[in-house]
Design a protein around this motif. Structure first.
Motif, PDB file in Angstrom:
ATOM      1  N   GLY B  68       5.239  -7.455  -5.113  1.00 37.47           N
ATOM      2  CA  GLY B  68       3.973  -6.790  -4.826  1.00 37.47           C
ATOM      3  C   GLY B  68       3.232  -7.494  -3.717  1.00 37.47           C
ATOM      4  O   GLY B  68       3.763  -8.411  -3.087  1.00 37.47           O
ATOM      5  N   PRO B  69       1.988  -7.061  -3.476  1.00 36.55           N
ATOM      6  CA  PRO B  69       1.185  -7.713  -2.440  1.00 36.55           C
ATOM      7  C   PRO B  69       0.798  -9.137  -2.880  1.00 36.55           C
ATOM      8  O   PRO B  69       0.981  -9.495  -4.053  1.00 36.55           O
ATOM      9  N   MET B  70       0.277  -9.926  -1.971  1.00 37.88           N
ATOM     10  CA  MET B  70      -0.060 -11.309  -2.299  1.00 37.88           C
ATOM     11  C   MET B  70      -1.044 -11.408  -3.468  1.00 37.88           C
ATOM     12  O   MET B  70      -1.042 -12.373  -4.213  1.00 37.88           O
ATOM     13  N   THR B  71      -1.868 -10.373  -3.628  1.00 33.67           N
ATOM     14  CA  THR B  71      -2.849 -10.403  -4.724  1.00 33.67           C
ATOM     15  C   THR B  71      -2.179 -10.330  -6.094  1.00 33.67           C
ATOM     16  O   THR B  71      -2.810 -10.599  -7.109  1.00 33.67           O
ATOM     17  N   ALA B  72      -0.886  -9.985  -6.133  1.00 34.01           N
ATOM     18  CA  ALA B  72      -0.176  -9.926  -7.418  1.00 34.01           C
ATOM     19  C   ALA B  72       0.011 -11.322  -8.020  1.00 34.01           C
ATOM     20  O   ALA B  72       0.424 -11.449  -9.171  1.00 34.01           O
ATOM     21  N   ARG B  93       5.830  -7.381   3.835  1.00 28.51           N
ATOM     22  CA  ARG B  93       5.386  -6.050   4.262  1.00 28.51           C
ATOM     23  C   ARG B  93       6.562  -5.086   4.395  1.00 28.51           C
ATOM     24  O   ARG B  93       6.393  -3.879   4.332  1.00 28.51           O
ATOM     25  N   TYR B  94       7.771  -5.623   4.549  1.00 28.18           N
ATOM     26  CA  TYR B  94       8.942  -4.748   4.645  1.00 28.18           C
ATOM     27  C   TYR B  94       9.238  -4.011   3.328  1.00 28.18           C
ATOM     28  O   TYR B  94      10.034  -3.093   3.301  1.00 28.18           O
ATOM     29  N   PHE B  95       8.627  -4.476   2.246  1.00 29.84           N
ATOM     30  CA  PHE B  95       8.860  -3.806   0.958  1.00 29.84           C
ATOM     31  C   PHE B  95       7.929  -2.610   0.752  1.00 29.84           C
ATOM     32  O   PHE B  95       8.082  -1.863  -0.209  1.00 29.84           O
ATOM     33  N   ALA B  96       6.934  -2.448   1.630  1.00 28.51           N
ATOM     34  CA  ALA B  96       5.944  -1.384   1.429  1.00 28.51           C
ATOM     35  C   ALA B  96       6.615  -0.015   1.382  1.00 28.51           C
ATOM     36  O   ALA B  96       7.495   0.285   2.188  1.00 28.51           O
ATOM     37  N   ILE B 215       6.472 -18.429  -3.720  1.00 26.19           N
ATOM     38  CA  ILE B 215       6.320 -17.174  -2.972  1.00 26.19           C
ATOM     39  C   ILE B 215       7.481 -17.023  -1.995  1.00 26.19           C
ATOM     40  O   ILE B 215       7.736 -17.905  -1.180  1.00 26.19           O
ATOM     41  N   TRP B 216       8.185 -15.910  -2.163  1.00 28.91           N
ATOM     42  CA  TRP B 216       9.336 -15.641  -1.301  1.00 28.91           C
ATOM     43  C   TRP B 216       9.130 -14.340  -0.542  1.00 28.91           C
ATOM     44  O   TRP B 216       8.628 -13.367  -1.106  1.00 28.91           O
ATOM     45  N   ASN B 217       9.603 -14.318   0.701  1.00 27.08           N
ATOM     46  CA  ASN B 217       9.647 -13.045   1.425  1.00 27.08           C
ATOM     47  C   ASN B 217      11.101 -12.555   1.465  1.00 27.08           C
ATOM     48  O   ASN B 217      11.977 -13.158   0.825  1.00 27.08           O
ATOM     49  N   ALA B 218      11.344 -11.470   2.198  1.00 26.03           N
ATOM     50  CA  ALA B 218      12.690 -10.881   2.220  1.00 26.03           C
ATOM     51  C   ALA B 218      13.732 -11.908   2.676  1.00 26.03           C
ATOM     52  O   ALA B 218      14.796 -12.052   2.062  1.00 26.03           O
ATOM     53  N   ALA B 219      13.403 -12.631   3.736  1.00 27.75           N
ATOM     54  CA  ALA B 219      14.363 -13.587   4.281  1.00 27.75           C
ATOM     55  C   ALA B 219      14.672 -14.693   3.265  1.00 27.75           C
ATOM     56  O   ALA B 219      15.821 -15.135   3.136  1.00 27.75           O
ATOM     57  N   ALA B 220      13.638 -15.109   2.508  1.00 26.27           N
ATOM     58  CA  ALA B 220      13.814 -16.218   1.571  1.00 26.27           C
ATOM     59  C   ALA B 220      14.769 -15.884   0.435  1.00 26.27           C
ATOM     60  O   ALA B 220      15.343 -16.776  -0.191  1.00 26.27           O
ATOM     61  N   VAL B 221      14.935 -14.604   0.127  1.00 29.36           N
ATOM     62  CA  VAL B 221      15.868 -14.245  -0.948  1.00 29.36           C
ATOM     63  C   VAL B 221      17.202 -13.759  -0.366  1.00 29.36           C
ATOM     64  O   VAL B 221      18.054 -13.243  -1.084  1.00 29.36           O
TER      65      VAL B 221
END
Lengths: 368, 291
Positions: B68-72, B93-96, B215-221
């Motif tokens: 989800g967004p960072m607020t999650a 943001r690529y998950f939006a 906190i992971w983004n797309a690249a991190a996983v």
């Protein structure tokens, strides 16, 4: 289903993508026909499968293609009976899958069988009931096939190019949305029991049977069914198939006042239920929830007491012949789809209705 | 499969608007999201509680994962106060605009990264469905992608032997309960009302306040192909969002005059005028039960 965690974004994106209908990739062009994955448990076909055949028939006719039904099980007699029923409810072809390993529903076996059939015979549309079984199976099959799946549709339509327009409630049931799976096949959708009407049965109608023997090796299947504990009859709320339903909402103000709904239901020999907030408050159990995420009903008479009538409730009751709404708010949305309405406090009116009905049934009985 | 290593459960949670009923602006028909507080999807709490109970009984650890967004991060911190051991936020943001297929892809990649970082999950839990999307499709999607045995609508975990990698569960089916035996690893979607969420203690609250959320983004996983994410990775397209129109035939309103009893009689009169056969049936039933 678009990610509803970001409704505003989803809406904006939907707008910007509305015109992006690309040509269907070549390898999907061979996909034709409309299919229903039929639900059989304990030898009986779930009526949602017939409701889907009725809907599938309309889609297939519009598209000029065949309507197929898939039945799976271990019992030849039950499968033959199911196939015969599918023909009578509109199927042109029935794919009969017989294997001892299919005696009980298991995700593993059913997913592999249905995926194999889809890849072999290439239907463009695949419909399943939005039951526990159907949702369990649909989610696994759609992911395996990497295609789109729309849950809990309330309306299905098709265009000339075979694109399925699947409409369902969204944003927690406050709006409706229409979803397409434009560039993938099959286009998958689930529909809850009773959302679509039961089609007329055409006695003696038959069709073609295609056999498939998957030769499943039981030892290869990880999950075993150890037992099935049938529900006691007294536990069952038969809301979807009840002729009369009385339901309450937050307008009742307290859990104690919900008894007023039960008393009226008793006089009417009706089933009783409630809106979603009542389940969240613990006033009623989840199996008595009426609405999109609960039970869809199609009674002759539906009395809604103190229910505002949000869209997710509306889609669950619209099939009722006569809807009577009681609400203190004259602007409540329920009055937009009810047939009869009264602006009144349900807590006062319900006991009056119970008393007046009891009197009327008593008096008229004596008179006749 | 698990040998003697401690059981690792991962609970996938979603942050959703508190009110199931998102308000719609009466004039513009747009969604009014302002000021709607967010919560952990209520169905996910049954999954979290079940995971915590397994840990209390068998040892091991519980990781919570949220996309989800960072607020999650708020929801993950809340899960930590209930007693989860660690929290992972998957945000990019690529998950939006992800539909359920794209969501299960991103989550399954995150689950594999959790496996590489904190140990392979033996049990992945989700709630039965979310209260905003209501699809119940992400759990099966994750199971399929990870090749985990899929157990949906579980009302009870009867037995779980981490050493043998075997478990027995009760599954809600049509007209009854299936008792299933299967092997780890599994994906379980937990049925509602099957347990009651614990209150977090002061010590867990203090620990949660200090805990770090990964906190992971797309690249991190390890997601390299971004076309599998978000709108681009979603086979379904929402073409139209709309409010249903009112029925063409308006409701006949019964005037309120006199006592509630008189109003009730007017309602009954109008009701049975439309359904004479229903009244006849009721009279017949009443007659039979009287004698």
């Amino acid at each position: 289903m678009a990610d509803t965690a970001k409704p505003a974004a989803a809406k904006a994106n939907a707008g910007s993508r509305a015109g992006t209908k690309k040509e269907l990739p070549d390898h999907f062009k061979a996909y034709r026909h409309v299919w229903v994955a039929v639900e059989i448990e304990h030898g009986q076909v779930h009526s949602v499968s017939f409701e889907l055949l009725g809907e599938g028939r309309k889609l297939a006719d519009k598209r000029g293609v065949e309507l197929g039904a898939v039945v799976m099980g271990d019992d030849r007699a039950a499968l033959d009976a199911a196939a015969a029923q599918c023909f009578e409810y509109g199927a042109d072809v029935v794919y009969v899958v017989e294997d001892p390993a299919l005696a009980h529903y298991r995700n593993e076996t059913s997913t592999s069988v249905l995926t194999h059939l889809v890849e072999t015979y290439k239907p463009e549309i695949l419909l399943l009931g939005a039951t526990n079984l159907g949702r369990d199976l649909a989610g696994a099959v759609a992911t395996t096939l990497r295609t789109g799946l729309t849950a809990d549709c309330t309306e299905l339509a098709i265009d000339e190019e075979g694109s399925l327009a699947a409409t369902r409630p969204t944003f927690g049931g406050s709006l409706l949305c229409t979803i397409f799976t434009l560039n993938f096949r099959p286009q998958m959708a689930t529909v809850r029991p009773r959302v679509m009407p039961m089609p007329a049965r055409q006695e003696g109608r038959t069709g073609r049977i295609v056999e498939y023997a998957p030769a499943i090796v039981e030892a290869d299947i990880v999950t075993k069914v150890l037992d099935f504990l049938a529900d006691r009859d007294s536990d069952k709320a038969n809301l979807p198939y009840a002729d009369i339903v009385v339901a309450g909402g937050l307008g009742l103000r307290s859990a104690e006042n919900f008894q007023l709904v039960r008393k009226l239901a008793e006089v009417l020999g009706a089933e009783y239920g409630g809106s979603r907030p009542l389940v969240q408050k613990g006033w009623i159990t989840a199996d008595r929830q009426i609405g999109q995420t609960g039970k869809t009903i199609r009674p002759r008479l539906y009395i809604a007491a103190g229910i505002s009538g949000a869209i997710q409730h509306r889609v669950g009751v619209e099939g009722a012949d006569v809807i009577v709404a009681i609400n203190t708010d004259p602007a409540a949305p329920i009055f937009e789809f009810a047939h009869l309405g009264i602006v009144a406090d349900a807590v006062t009116l319900l006991p009056a209705l119970t008393e007046a009905l009891a009197a009327r049934l008593r008096v008229n009985r004596l008179a006749s | 499969m698990t040998g003697s290593k401690p059981l690792h459960s991962v609970v996938c949670i979603k942050q959703v608007p508190d009110s199931a009923q998102i308000r719609v602006h009466p004039v513009t028909n747009t969604i009014m999201r302002q000021g709607v507080p967010t919560i952990i999807n209520p169905f996910d709490l049954f999954a979290l509680e079940e995971a915590l109970r397994l840990r209390d009984r068998l040892g091991g650890s519980v990781t919570v994962l949220c996309m989800g967004p960072m607020t999650a991060e708020d929801s993950l911190r809340k899960a930590l106060t209930f007693g989860a051991d660690r929290a992972v936020l998957l945000s990019d943001r690529y998950f939006a605009g992800s539909d359920t297929l794209a969501t299960s892809y991103a989550l399954s990649m995150a689950l594999e990264q959790i496996g590489r970082t904190f140990g392979t999950p033996d049990v992945v839990f989700t709630g039965k469905q979310t209260i905003d999307g209501d699809t119940a499709q992400v759990g099966p999607g994750i199971a399929r992608r990870l090749g985990y045995n899929q157990l949906t609508y579980i009302s009870k975990i009867r037995e779980l032997d981490p050493a043998a990698g075997v478990l027995t569960v009760e599954r809600r089916a049509e007209g009854g309960t299936q008792v299933l035996e299967t092997r780890l690893p599994v994906l379980i979607t937990m049925l509602e009302g099957t347990n009651e969420m614990r209150r977090g203690g002061i010590d867990t609250a203090l620990a949660a306040a200090k805990a770090e959320v990964t906190i992971w983004n797309a690249a991190a996983v390890g997601i390299e192909d971004l076309t599998r994410c978000g709108l681009r990775g979603s086979p379904t397209i929402v073409k139209k969002v709309f409010a249903p129109s009112a029925r063409s035939e308006k409701a006949v309103m019964i005037p309120v005059e006199g006592t509630p009893y008189e109003s009730a009689r007017a309602v009954i009169e109008a009701m049975f005028a439309r359904l004479p056969d229903v009244e006849a049936q009721l009279l017949e039933t009443a007659a039979q039960s009287a004698y």
